[in-house]
Design an enzyme around this catalytic site. Structure first.
Site, PDB file in Angstrom:
ATOM      1  N   PHE A  15     -21.463  64.698  -4.257  1.00 36.47           N
ATOM      2  CA  PHE A  15     -22.948  65.060  -3.491  1.00 36.47           C
ATOM      3  C   PHE A  15     -23.031  65.541  -2.512  1.00 36.47           C
ATOM      4  O   PHE A  15     -23.556  63.937  -1.813  1.00 36.47           O
ATOM      5  CB  PHE A  15     -23.581  65.656  -4.516  1.00 36.47           C
ATOM      6  CG  PHE A  15     -24.364  67.183  -4.133  1.00 36.47           C
ATOM      7  CD1 PHE A  15     -24.495  68.587  -4.496  1.00 36.47           C
ATOM      8  CD2 PHE A  15     -25.822  66.998  -3.587  1.00 36.47           C
ATOM      9  CE1 PHE A  15     -24.992  69.368  -3.893  1.00 36.47           C
ATOM     10  CE2 PHE A  15     -26.132  67.385  -3.275  1.00 36.47           C
ATOM     11  CZ  PHE A  15     -26.102  69.197  -2.703  1.00 36.47           C
ATOM     12  N   ARG A  64     -43.512  72.917  -5.864  1.00 37.78           N
ATOM     13  CA  ARG A  64     -42.354  71.971  -5.818  1.00 37.78           C
ATOM     14  C   ARG A  64     -41.566  72.084  -7.614  1.00 37.78           C
ATOM     15  O   ARG A  64     -42.035  71.917  -7.953  1.00 37.78           O
ATOM     16  CB  ARG A  64     -42.610  70.279  -5.883  1.00 37.78           C
ATOM     17  CG  ARG A  64     -43.579  69.777  -5.213  1.00 37.78           C
ATOM     18  CD  ARG A  64     -43.132  70.319  -3.966  1.00 37.78           C
ATOM     19  NE  ARG A  64     -43.845  68.947  -2.338  1.00 37.78           N
ATOM     20  CZ  ARG A  64     -42.554  69.223  -1.335  1.00 37.78           C
ATOM     21  NH1 ARG A  64     -41.724  69.724  -1.290  1.00 37.78           N
ATOM     22  NH2 ARG A  64     -43.389  68.097  -0.559  1.00 37.78           N
ATOM     23  N   ALA A  76     -45.844  66.628   5.031  1.00 39.83           N
ATOM     24  CA  ALA A  76     -44.610  65.634   4.954  1.00 39.83           C
ATOM     25  C   ALA A  76     -43.630  66.294   4.838  1.00 39.83           C
ATOM     26  O   ALA A  76     -43.773  68.002   4.537  1.00 39.83           O
ATOM     27  CB  ALA A  76     -44.603  64.764   3.830  1.00 39.83           C
ATOM     28  N   GLY A 115     -35.149  52.125  -6.520  1.00 42.78           N
ATOM     29  CA  GLY A 115     -34.053  51.807  -7.543  1.00 42.78           C
ATOM     30  C   GLY A 115     -33.178  52.877  -7.708  1.00 42.78           C
ATOM     31  O   GLY A 115     -32.234  52.119  -8.064  1.00 42.78           O
ATOM     32  N   GLU A 119     -35.159  57.037   0.407  1.00 43.23           N
ATOM     33  CA  GLU A 119     -35.702  57.079   1.159  1.00 43.23           C
ATOM     34  C   GLU A 119     -37.054  56.480   1.862  1.00 43.23           C
ATOM     35  O   GLU A 119     -37.152  55.379   0.285  1.00 43.23           O
ATOM     36  CB  GLU A 119     -36.040  58.481   0.326  1.00 43.23           C
ATOM     37  CG  GLU A 119     -36.938  58.836   1.120  1.00 43.23           C
ATOM     38  CD  GLU A 119     -37.837  60.217   0.874  1.00 43.23           C
ATOM     39  OE1 GLU A 119     -38.483  61.493   0.979  1.00 43.23           O
ATOM     40  OE2 GLU A 119     -37.623  59.777  -0.440  1.00 43.23           O
ATOM     41  N   GLU A 140     -38.450  78.904   6.740  1.00 49.78           N
ATOM     42  CA  GLU A 140     -38.516  80.218   6.403  1.00 49.78           C
ATOM     43  C   GLU A 140     -38.874  80.462   4.707  1.00 49.78           C
ATOM     44  O   GLU A 140     -38.830  80.711   3.668  1.00 49.78           O
ATOM     45  CB  GLU A 140     -37.438  81.109   6.934  1.00 49.78           C
ATOM     46  CG  GLU A 140     -36.347  80.593   5.807  1.00 49.78           C
ATOM     47  CD  GLU A 140     -34.928  81.525   6.600  1.00 49.78           C
ATOM     48  OE1 GLU A 140     -33.668  81.399   5.995  1.00 49.78           O
ATOM     49  OE2 GLU A 140     -34.758  82.302   8.317  1.00 49.78           O
ATOM     50  N   GLU A 142     -40.780  77.711   2.672  1.00 44.11           N
ATOM     51  CA  GLU A 142     -41.263  76.800   3.269  1.00 44.11           C
ATOM     52  C   GLU A 142     -43.180  77.917   2.768  1.00 44.11           C
ATOM     53  O   GLU A 142     -43.186  78.871   3.625  1.00 44.11           O
ATOM     54  CB  GLU A 142     -41.887  76.154   3.897  1.00 44.11           C
ATOM     55  CG  GLU A 142     -42.691  74.995   3.394  1.00 44.11           C
ATOM     56  CD  GLU A 142     -42.468  74.018   4.428  1.00 44.11           C
ATOM     57  OE1 GLU A 142     -42.716  73.061   4.683  1.00 44.11           O
ATOM     58  OE2 GLU A 142     -42.491  74.274   6.356  1.00 44.11           O
TER      59      GLU A 142
END
Length: 187
Positions: A15, A64, A76, A115, A119, A140, A142
Site C-alpha cells: 500500500f 482521531r 503535531a 516494532g 516514524e 481543509e 483538519e
C-alpha cells in the site's frame, strides 16, 4: 550488534498512501531461518510543546478516527517532503494554533512504534509565543479546538484519559520535571 541483524531478502509494497507506505518484508534471522515483517514507512513528524508567557500550555483537541474519539494533544504533524524538522515545527505550531514562537528548542527525537513503523517524531519546546496576525491555517480536512491550560489541568486531563498519546504525555512529563527542578534550584 551484527548477531541481531535481520537481512531483508524480499520486500513487497502492499500500500502507498498519503501518510504511510506498507511493506511486507521477508527477512533472514540471525539463526538462518526466515520470517515475515510488516513494516510501515512514514516521513517523520514534529510535535511542539507551546508555552505561553503566563506558563500555560497550548493544546489542541481533535478527533482521531483510528480511535473513534477526540483527544487532547500538543500540536503535531508530519514532515513535508524535503522539509527540515525545525521549519516543520514552526509551520505546524502556526497552522494548528495561530501562534508563532520567538524561540523553538529541540528537546528530543524518538520512534513511536519501532516494532512495525519507522516514524520518528522530533519534539520541540516553543516559547515567546505571539498570536499570528492571520491566525491558524488549518488544512481543509483538519478541525481542532484550541485549549490553554495550566500544567496541573493538563496532568488532570492525562489522568482522565483526555490526553492519551505518548508524545503529549512525554512532553508533559518533561515540563513537570523542568518545573520541579526549577523550584528546587530556587530554594
Amino acid at each position: 550488534m551484527e548477531k541481531l541483524y535481520e537481512k531483508t531478502v524480499r520486500k513487497e509494497k502492499l500500500f502507498s498512501g498519503r501518510i504511510i507506505d506498507l511493506y511486507i518484508e521477508e527477512v533472514e534471522l540471525p539463526n538462518g531461518k526466515t520470517s515475515r515483517r510488516e513494516v510501515i514507512k512514514h516521513p517523520g513528524a514534529v510535535a511542539v510543546l507551546p508555552l505561553l508567557p503566563d506558563g500555560k500550555i497550548v493544546l489542541v483537541r481533535q478527533y482521531r478516527k483510528a480511535l473513534e474519539r477526540a483527544l487532547v494533544e500538543i500540536p503535531a504533524g508530519k514532515l513535508e517532503h524535503g522539509e527540515e524538522p525545525l521549519a516543520s515545527a514552526h509551520r505546524e505550531l502556526e497552522e494548528e494554533t495561530g501562534y508563532r514562537a520567538q524561540s523553538m528548542r529541540h528537546l528530543i527525537s524518538f520512534y513511536t512504534s519501532p516494532g512495525f513503523a519507522d516514524e520518528l517524531i522530533h519534539l520541540y519546546v516553543a516559547e515567546g509565543l505571539e498570536k499570528a496576525e492571520d491566525g491558524a491555517g488549518l488544512d481543509e480536512d483538519e478541525f481542532v479546538e484550541l485549549l490553554e491550560v495550566t500544567l496541573e489541568e493538563a496532568l488532570e486531563m492525562l489522568q482522565q484519559r483526555d490526553i492519551y498519546d505518548a508524545k503529549t504525555a512525554y512532553a508533559l512529563q518533561y515540563l513537570q520535571l523542568r518545573r520541579a527542578l526549577g523550584e528546587q534550584n530556587a530554594e
